[in-house]
Design a protein around this motif. Structure first.
Motif, PDB file in Angstrom:
ATOM      1  N   LEU A  49      31.090  45.254  37.383  1.00  0.00           N
ATOM      2  CA  LEU A  49      31.545  44.356  36.320  1.00  0.00           C
ATOM      3  C   LEU A  49      30.525  44.302  35.183  1.00  0.00           C
ATOM      4  O   LEU A  49      30.902  44.284  34.006  1.00  0.00           O
ATOM      5  CB  LEU A  49      31.783  42.954  36.887  1.00  0.00           C
ATOM      6  CG  LEU A  49      33.006  42.787  37.799  1.00  0.00           C
ATOM      7  CD1 LEU A  49      33.080  41.364  38.344  1.00  0.00           C
ATOM      8  CD2 LEU A  49      34.286  43.124  37.046  1.00  0.00           C
TER       9      LEU A  49
ATOM     10  N   ARG B 150      26.913  41.931  40.730  1.00  0.00           N
ATOM     11  CA  ARG B 150      28.135  42.444  40.095  1.00  0.00           C
ATOM     12  C   ARG B 150      27.840  43.707  39.297  1.00  0.00           C
ATOM     13  O   ARG B 150      28.000  43.728  38.070  1.00  0.00           O
ATOM     14  CB  ARG B 150      28.753  41.375  39.204  1.00  0.00           C
ATOM     15  CG  ARG B 150      29.156  40.109  39.954  1.00  0.00           C
ATOM     16  CD  ARG B 150      29.867  39.127  39.060  1.00  0.00           C
ATOM     17  NE  ARG B 150      30.387  37.997  39.813  1.00  0.00           N
ATOM     18  CZ  ARG B 150      31.155  37.042  39.291  1.00  0.00           C
ATOM     19  NH1 ARG B 150      31.473  37.082  38.006  1.00  0.00           N
ATOM     20  NH2 ARG B 150      31.593  36.049  40.057  1.00  0.00           N
TER      21      ARG B 150
ATOM     22  N   ILE C 137      35.696  45.903  42.782  1.00  0.00           N
ATOM     23  CA  ILE C 137      35.965  44.920  41.717  1.00  0.00           C
ATOM     24  C   ILE C 137      36.312  43.566  42.326  1.00  0.00           C
ATOM     25  O   ILE C 137      35.797  42.518  41.916  1.00  0.00           O
ATOM     26  CB  ILE C 137      37.106  45.398  40.802  1.00  0.00           C
ATOM     27  CG1 ILE C 137      36.673  46.630  39.996  1.00  0.00           C
ATOM     28  CG2 ILE C 137      37.537  44.283  39.854  1.00  0.00           C
ATOM     29  CD1 ILE C 137      35.551  46.364  39.015  1.00  0.00           C
TER      30      ILE C 137
END
Length: 373
Positions: free
Chosen positions: A357, A354, A341
């Motif tokens: 996320l 990402r 993260i």
């Protein structure tokens, strides 16, 4: 021993405060300076060789205190450990000092580091003899495995601190946190000599950090980065229980900041189809600066990350003593989750990479859609 601990820490701190300015003057006269370039944050010529101040403060404090340690607190094995620390540390500091002055080749530095590790292993018989692999009990390690693994570990961790030595006070502060963590674990496990070495080293680093925190007046240079890396290598491997017993996970957590930064750098360069060892400005401290954090804020954030790793190391190491393997599993999961993260938020892998996320965002959108229906 409590009074020896207190006196040792204070003495090393005071020695570093007094010796570092002298080392600074010597570095300037000897031409041991760091010149700015495109990858470096500082914009003016800076004296380095600050590691010499850390080393001298540590050694003087240790030599002065050894005669006052009761025989009941120090075994022959401990004396071998101290001897390996002093001889190996001296070799590494000399290597780093010469590199600070003459910019030695990487091959030569590697050869000397391997030679130093061999002195520790063969000269003082310091090697990993037992191991606690997560979810297994302590077991003996064969000599043909323990010797090369110990040498590899010493050489690898010796170079680890160099990887994060990019901002004023960063490498020294992260090293201090890691060594402070080892000191706590040494106290918990009743290893008095390891605790003393840690406190002497901690005092030396903090005294140097007074001159190294932003805006720095002196850099530690390779003499400091290599010495602190070497110190972490020995203390993290040999500082627990009866020397030469190690939980594989604990020392990895202790160097979590430089280790994870290196790991993400390799992944980042591989995904960008760049040579793995090519320099770039995508390291942790570079990314934090790009997000708008000041020099000091960036360093303090990384201190916080290092402290987080330190707490995990203490929890995992304490659990290993009682064979609480479920704690080890939880620590691994927490560490991996926050590493991923954090890397995605900061942009260590890439600005657009990402996956976790994005997955969490899709889950929130799906949940919101289901509620609206």
């Amino acid at each position: 021993m409590l009074m020896i601990y207190i006196i040792g820490f204070i003495a090393a701190l005071v020695l570093a405060l007094g010796l570092t300015p002298l080392v600074k003057k010597f570095a300037i006269k000897a031409g041991v300076v760091d010149v700015p370039n495109a990858r470096k944050v500082h914009t003016r010529v800076m004296p380095r060789l600050g590691g010499l101040g850390i080393y001298l403060s540590f050694v003087i404090g240790l030599v002065a205190l050894l005669p006052f340690i009761p025989d009941s607190y120090i075994s022959s094995r401990d004396l071998d450990f101290v001897g390996a620390f002093l001889v190996g540390g001296t070799m590494i500091v000399l290597l780093g000092a010469l590199d600070d002055r003459f910019d030695l080749s990487a091959k030569l530095k590697l050869v000397v580091q391997i030679a130093t590790a061999c002195v520790v292993v063969f000269g003082f018989d310091i090697k990993i003899e037992f191991a606690n692999i997560p979810f297994h009990t302590y077991s003996s390690v064969e000599t043909w495995i323990s010797i090369p693994f110990t040498i590899l570990w010493i050489v690898g961790v010796t170079n680890a601190i160099n990887l994060i030595d990019g901002l004023d006070g960063l490498a020294a502060g992260v090293s201090a946190i890691a060594i402070g963590t080892i000191a706590v674990m040494a106290f918990i496990m009743g290893n008095e000599i390891t605790a003393l070495l840690c406190l002497l080293l901690l005092g030396s680093i903090l005294g140097f950090l007074y001159f190294n925190f932003h805006p720095a007046k002196i850099f530690m240079g390779d003499s400091g980065a290599l010495f602190l890396g070497f110190s972490l290598a020995l203390l993290s491997l040999l500082g627990f229980k009866q020397v030469a017993i190690v939980s594989f996970l604990t020392p990895l957590i202790l160097i979590g900041v430089p280790l994870s930064d290196t790991m993400f750098a390799i992944v980042r360069r591989w995904m960008q189809k760049k040579p793995i060892f090519s320099p770039d400005k995508g390291h942790l401290h570079h990314c934090l600066r790009e997000l708008g954090f000041s020099h000091r804020q960036t360093v303090l954030i990384i201190y916080g990350i290092a402290a987080f790793f330190g707490v995990l190391a203490i929890i995992q190491s304490s659990a290993a003593l009682y064979s609480a393997n479920w704690v080890t599993f939880v620590v691994i999961c927490i560490m991996v989750f926050f590493l991923q993260i954090g890397a995605e938020v900061i942009g260590l892998i890439g600005k657009t990479k990402r996956p976790v996320l994005n997955f969490l965002a899709r889950l929130r959108m799906k949940e919101s859609t289901e509620r609206s229906d």
